[in-house]
Design a protein around this motif. Sequence first.
Motif, short mmCIF file in Angstrom:
data_model
loop_
_atom_site.label_atom_id
_atom_site.label_comp_id
_atom_site.label_asym_id
_atom_site.label_seq_id
_atom_site.Cartn_x
_atom_site.Cartn_y
_atom_site.Cartn_z
N VAL A 196 -19.82 8.82 -8.01
CA VAL A 196 -19.32 7.78 -6.95
C VAL A 196 -17.91 7.52 -7.42
O VAL A 196 -17.99 6.68 -8.49
N GLU A 197 -16.91 7.74 -6.81
CA GLU A 197 -15.59 7.32 -7.17
C GLU A 197 -15.05 6.70 -5.95
O GLU A 197 -15.14 7.27 -4.76
N VAL A 198 -14.02 5.51 -6.20
CA VAL A 198 -13.44 4.91 -5.44
C VAL A 198 -11.87 5.37 -5.28
O VAL A 198 -11.22 5.24 -6.28
N ASP A 199 -11.39 5.84 -4.22
CA ASP A 199 -10.07 6.30 -4.02
C ASP A 199 -9.30 5.29 -3.32
O ASP A 199 -9.63 4.84 -2.18
N GLU A 200 -8.17 4.47 -3.86
CA GLU A 200 -7.72 3.45 -3.31
C GLU A 200 -6.83 3.71 -2.23
O GLU A 200 -5.74 3.90 -2.46
N THR A 201 -7.31 3.81 -1.10
CA THR A 201 -6.55 4.31 0.18
C THR A 201 -6.03 3.12 0.78
O THR A 201 -5.13 3.35 1.83
N TRP A 202 -6.79 1.90 0.67
CA TRP A 202 -6.82 0.90 1.72
C TRP A 202 -5.36 0.20 1.49
O TRP A 202 -5.09 -0.48 0.65
N ASN A 203 -4.67 0.17 2.48
CA ASN A 203 -3.04 -0.52 2.61
C ASN A 203 -2.55 -0.89 3.97
O ASN A 203 -2.17 0.21 4.78
N THR A 204 -3.32 -1.84 4.30
CA THR A 204 -3.05 -2.09 6.03
C THR A 204 -2.15 -3.07 6.24
O THR A 204 -1.96 -3.84 5.41
N MET A 205 -2.00 -3.59 7.51
CA MET A 205 -1.23 -4.71 8.02
C MET A 205 -2.24 -6.00 7.87
O MET A 205 -1.52 -7.00 7.28
N GLY A 206 -3.19 -5.81 8.20
CA GLY A 206 -4.33 -6.93 8.25
C GLY A 206 -5.70 -6.61 7.43
O GLY A 206 -5.95 -5.60 7.21
N MET A 207 -6.34 -7.65 7.18
CA MET A 207 -7.76 -7.47 6.55
C MET A 207 -7.47 -6.54 5.10
O MET A 207 -7.95 -5.70 5.10
N ARG A 208 -6.22 -7.11 4.53
CA ARG A 208 -5.86 -6.15 3.47
C ARG A 208 -6.73 -6.23 2.16
O ARG A 208 -6.61 -5.38 1.21
#
Length: 394
Positions: free
Chosen positions: A198-210
């Motif tokens: 299981v690998e985490v691909d760090e894709t989360w880059n959002t305006m809110g709830m960052r």
Amino acid sequence: MSEFSKQDPFIRNEREAVIAARSDRLAELFAGRAPRHDLDGSFPVENFKDLRESGYLALTVPQANGGEEASLYELVLAQEHLARGDGSTALAVGWHVALVMQLRISQAWPDSLYAALSQEIVERGAIFNSYASERATGSPSRGGKPETTAVRTEGGWLINGRKTFSTLSPVATHCMVSASVESEDRVGEFFVRIGEGVEVDETWNTMGMRATGSHDLVFKDVFVPDGESIAGAALRPKTPADSDHGGAMLHIPACYIGIAHAARDFALRFAKDYRPNSLNGPIADLPNIQRQLGELEAELITARTLLYSLADRWDRDPAGRAELRADLGLAKYVATNGALRIVDLAMRVVGGAGLSRNLPLERYYRDVRAGLHNPPMDDVALSNLAKRALSSTE
């Protein structure tokens, strides 16, 4: 006025006061860290250390398994107070405590498997979430078939695929994964102990709830033994059919109302303290500011009253929970749209200073907008209300 109502009019007894007080203590810690994690888009690992040490992670674990066995009302109270400090942390841990509660109510898992998860949470601070969203399918509530696959192998299954919006991915230790079962016309759910494969691909880059850590999770030949696969259903249009009838999902509106409450508190303090030299007193004395604050209070009181009254009804009448489904959607609709209005009014009270990255208000402004994209979506909530109204006239 009782001692409890002085703290919060929705705190009714000593147990609820203790639950809220813990959330308030944690919220104060988290509020000091939130600007850095918001700026960096980093995950607040230290917040989850505090949650673990405080016992918060076991909030909804059954008492028989060593947890607090919180009611839905208590879950809403804990989450709303926690979100006043950091919405990202509250929403993220909300999925953990809500799913543990949902499984407690629905008894969808084998007793031994649920007991094992509960023990891991109580004794080791395990963190759990369910991962179903994929880019090709969109929201799982819309009924898309997972591209993640489960292939039979000796003694169990091999899971391969990618899940999006995997909140808690930096710290999750266990998860439930939906996958299409090859050679069978069904979707299965599999209990995965996160580790090798299981690998985490760090894709989360959002305006809110960052800072929710909602990255992609990639599964590569992850082995799940037969004893840890959950029975799947034949593929068909999805309908939420858990026996809690969506009650645990009130953690979502609780979070956004908590953020809005923090914005309200900031605006009140600002209005009482800000004294421009063109006035003889604070801006709180101005009729237009009082009107905006009054509108803000009306929105907040309305949303909180609906939220807590529904949680109380759900707790008191298990047999009537199915009839509350549309009302639960209404609570989310009112809370998230009300939160948008509350933070907007708070920004108007504070004025241009509210845009400053040095103040928390602009973060609240961005964070509450994420609520529109959490289930149930506005169109679903309103459609369910319309269908109920139409059926009542037959």
